[in-house]
Write a protein that holds these residues in place. Sequence first.
Motif, mmCIF file in Angstrom:
data_model
loop_
_atom_site.group_PDB
_atom_site.id
_atom_site.type_symbol
_atom_site.label_atom_id
_atom_site.label_comp_id
_atom_site.label_asym_id
_atom_site.label_seq_id
_atom_site.Cartn_x
_atom_site.Cartn_y
_atom_site.Cartn_z
ATOM 1 N N UNK A 75 0.835 -1.190 0.000
ATOM 2 C CA UNK A 75 0.000 0.000 0.000
ATOM 3 C C UNK A 75 0.874 1.246 0.000
ATOM 4 N N UNK A 76 0.258 2.387 -0.246
ATOM 5 C CA UNK A 76 1.003 3.643 -0.230
ATOM 6 C C UNK A 76 1.606 3.928 1.137
ATOM 7 N N UNK A 77 0.957 3.438 2.203
ATOM 8 C CA UNK A 77 1.489 3.649 3.545
ATOM 9 C C UNK A 77 1.535 5.113 3.924
ATOM 10 N N UNK A 78 2.509 5.469 4.724
ATOM 11 C CA UNK A 78 2.606 6.843 5.220
ATOM 12 C C UNK A 78 3.417 7.735 4.300
ATOM 13 N N UNK A 79 3.899 7.204 3.181
ATOM 14 C CA UNK A 79 4.618 8.025 2.227
ATOM 15 C C UNK A 79 6.092 8.163 2.554
ATOM 16 N N UNK A 80 6.747 9.176 1.970
ATOM 17 C CA UNK A 80 8.188 9.348 2.167
ATOM 18 C C UNK A 80 8.564 9.533 3.633
ATOM 19 N N UNK A 81 9.840 9.427 3.905
ATOM 20 C CA UNK A 81 10.353 9.610 5.261
ATOM 21 C C UNK A 81 9.904 10.950 5.828
ATOM 22 N N UNK A 82 9.526 10.934 7.089
ATOM 23 C CA UNK A 82 9.112 12.161 7.761
ATOM 24 C C UNK A 82 10.137 12.548 8.822
ATOM 25 N N UNK A 83 10.215 13.839 9.061
ATOM 26 C CA UNK A 83 11.141 14.348 10.082
ATOM 27 C C UNK A 83 10.498 14.182 11.448
ATOM 28 N N UNK A 84 10.962 13.217 12.208
ATOM 29 C CA UNK A 84 10.435 12.999 13.560
ATOM 30 C C UNK A 84 11.578 13.076 14.564
ATOM 31 N N UNK A 85 11.328 13.809 15.621
ATOM 32 C CA UNK A 85 12.299 13.881 16.705
ATOM 33 C C UNK A 85 13.594 14.582 16.358
ATOM 34 N N UNK A 86 13.589 15.498 15.392
ATOM 35 C CA UNK A 86 14.818 16.163 14.996
ATOM 36 C C UNK A 86 15.384 16.996 16.159
ATOM 37 N N UNK A 87 14.489 17.691 16.885
ATOM 38 C CA UNK A 87 14.971 18.498 18.010
ATOM 39 C C UNK A 87 15.670 17.636 19.051
ATOM 40 N N UNK A 88 15.187 16.415 19.251
ATOM 41 C CA UNK A 88 15.777 15.543 20.263
ATOM 42 C C UNK A 88 17.187 15.097 19.907
ATOM 43 N N UNK A 89 17.554 15.197 18.635
ATOM 44 C CA UNK A 89 18.907 14.824 18.237
ATOM 45 C C UNK A 89 19.953 15.680 18.928
ATOM 46 N N UNK A 90 19.572 16.890 19.318
ATOM 47 C CA UNK A 90 20.527 17.825 19.910
ATOM 48 C C UNK A 90 20.221 18.104 21.380
ATOM 49 N N UNK A 91 19.336 17.324 21.959
ATOM 50 C CA UNK A 91 18.992 17.486 23.367
ATOM 51 C C UNK A 91 19.931 16.619 24.207
ATOM 52 N N UNK A 92 20.793 17.227 25.053
ATOM 53 C CA UNK A 92 21.769 16.437 25.808
ATOM 54 C C UNK A 92 21.099 15.494 26.788
ATOM 55 N N UNK A 93 21.731 14.333 26.964
ATOM 56 C CA UNK A 93 21.220 13.364 27.928
ATOM 57 C C UNK A 93 21.116 11.978 27.338
ATOM 58 N N UNK A 94 20.533 11.079 28.122
ATOM 59 C CA UNK A 94 20.414 9.678 27.727
ATOM 60 C C UNK A 94 19.356 9.498 26.647
ATOM 61 N N UNK A 95 19.561 8.497 25.797
ATOM 62 C CA UNK A 95 18.591 8.160 24.745
ATOM 63 C C UNK A 95 18.772 6.699 24.383
ATOM 64 N N UNK A 96 17.850 6.200 23.581
ATOM 65 C CA UNK A 96 17.916 4.820 23.101
ATOM 66 C C UNK A 96 18.356 4.806 21.645
ATOM 67 N N UNK A 97 19.105 3.801 21.280
ATOM 68 C CA UNK A 97 19.527 3.598 19.903
ATOM 69 C C UNK A 97 19.339 2.125 19.560
ATOM 70 N N UNK A 98 19.382 1.771 18.272
ATOM 71 C CA UNK A 98 19.297 0.347 17.911
ATOM 72 C C UNK A 98 20.390 -0.497 18.543
ATOM 73 N N UNK A 99 21.504 0.129 18.943
ATOM 74 C CA UNK A 99 22.610 -0.602 19.565
ATOM 75 C C UNK A 99 22.566 -0.541 21.086
ATOM 76 N N UNK A 100 21.488 0.018 21.660
ATOM 77 C CA UNK A 100 21.377 0.087 23.107
ATOM 78 C C UNK A 100 21.427 1.509 23.629
ATOM 79 N N UNK A 101 21.537 1.675 24.943
ATOM 80 C CA UNK A 101 21.541 3.008 25.558
ATOM 81 C C UNK A 101 22.730 3.846 25.071
ATOM 82 N N UNK A 102 22.507 5.159 25.016
ATOM 83 C CA UNK A 102 23.555 6.078 24.579
ATOM 84 C C UNK A 102 23.336 7.427 25.243
ATOM 85 N N UNK A 103 24.284 8.312 25.043
ATOM 86 C CA UNK A 103 24.208 9.665 25.584
ATOM 87 C C UNK A 103 24.440 10.653 24.451
ATOM 88 N N UNK A 104 23.571 11.656 24.354
ATOM 89 C CA UNK A 104 23.694 12.712 23.355
ATOM 90 C C UNK A 104 24.535 13.845 23.934
#
Length: 402
Positions: A199-228
């Motif tokens: 199906x068409x689905x949700x379409x092209x990639x959407x910008x989600x959580x861009x602000x959080x990319x630069x927010x310092x602190x702990x986060x989750x990644x596909x490889x496990x916990x990390x720190x920004x």
Amino acid sequence: MIFDRLDVSYGGMWGSRQGMTHPDPMSLAVAARRHAAGREYAVLLSARERPLALVEYWPGRMWRVYLFDDRSWRMQMIDLKPHSTGMLLAQQNTRWQFSSEQEHSFWKWDVQETTTVSADGQVEVRSEFAGPRGASTEALQARTSGSSSVPVRRFSAPVEDFLCPVPEFGDWQVFAPLLAQQGHEPATTSVVLRDVSVDDGSGPLRATGIEQLFRPGACDTPDGPAVVEPVDAGRLRITSGQLVVSDPGWVGESPRTVAVPPGEFPVTLSLLRTTRGAAVAAARVTFLEIPPREWEMALCPDEDLGLLGEGQFYGVGVDTGTVAFMDATRTVVEDQLDEDLFVPLDSHFTVELPSPKPEPNLIAFRAGRGDGAYPVWIGRTDDGQVGCVVVDFQLHSTDRGE
């Protein structure tokens, strides 16, 4: 195999792969738009959950057909190009022979036979043999490059024997006769096509959580916990009002550009620290200290979001493991890149190539995943101004949310 129906699905180009599913599927509607625009896509024709043919549409109206045998092994490749008759000419037809499944999985063929046909029906058949297993590639090339070691047959034939109609989009019965070359025959004179595309689905990639990319602190990644960890990468000087986002080693004729105000603006890297070390997860140049109201994908003039499948994007291509922000008028001296940029980046996350004021500088940084393609996002304010431009190296989890 005897078949009375062909299942049809669509996706990106993937000719060297095998199997029943596209690694990059797309809907029938997106494939149709790509066909109309002359953009590449692939059609998988299958029967009873087995691939029979993979048909690739290439720019320039060329078609490439991969044929599979009853074992679902890719055994043949046919290139069809426009002919003066208005039809397609099977200009090159390559067949392979393999001694075992293991040899096929490692693409170690025993025999490769290539038939080449000219526009007026002159045929050349060239057979190449792999030789003893374990021989080096260099030695094999030496054995097969000489005229005496590669058997060649040449003859004339009616060019009509190598022609097929040019298909309209969806008219994939045109390629059904080619399936007989791998022993697949239709049960009836009329082959039924069944669309099994996504199906068409949700379409092209959407910008989600861009602000959080630069927010310092702990986060989750596909490889496990990390720190920004946001890091200052200097100030970028823009003089022309055009920001370029590019691999500094491959600044092309039409790079990805964004119209921005002239001036000097801060560049920030988002470092992602894990137990494995640190990598650049994203880079941002900020033009206005105002939170963006919306995000849009940075596009080149010839790019159309309507031609993208679900989750796909247009982005900056990377071949040197490096991306740079620069002014559109900034020139790059390729002979100096190793010493001034690539070598320093071995020990630093970012490097500036300065210029005397008021000339524009260049700020380069490592691409988090190395070579590949990455989305570039434009953050716009309430009144539509460019507040920032971000390159996301997609190291974070995809479900990080808005």
